[in-house]
Scaffold this motif. Sequence first.
Motif: not given
Length: 59
Positions: A1-23
């Motif tokens: 029907m419509f060519d709409e952009e998907p709605i992006l949601t920002h979900r906070a990462q937990t510490l165990d999901q983060m890389s060493i450099e991100d930490l």
Amino acid sequence: MFDEEPILTHRAQTLDQMSIEDLRERIRMLSAGIADCEREISRKEAQKSAADALFGTKS
């Protein structure tokens, strides 16, 4: 029907999901925020001390 952009949601990462450099970057950002808070506390304490010296303290 419509060519709409998907709605992006920002979900906070937990510490165990983060890389060493991100930490490490998170630590740098948090440390900078703490330093900002400590400078503001010092500034406010100096203002309060100056006001107390000028007007006297009320107990």
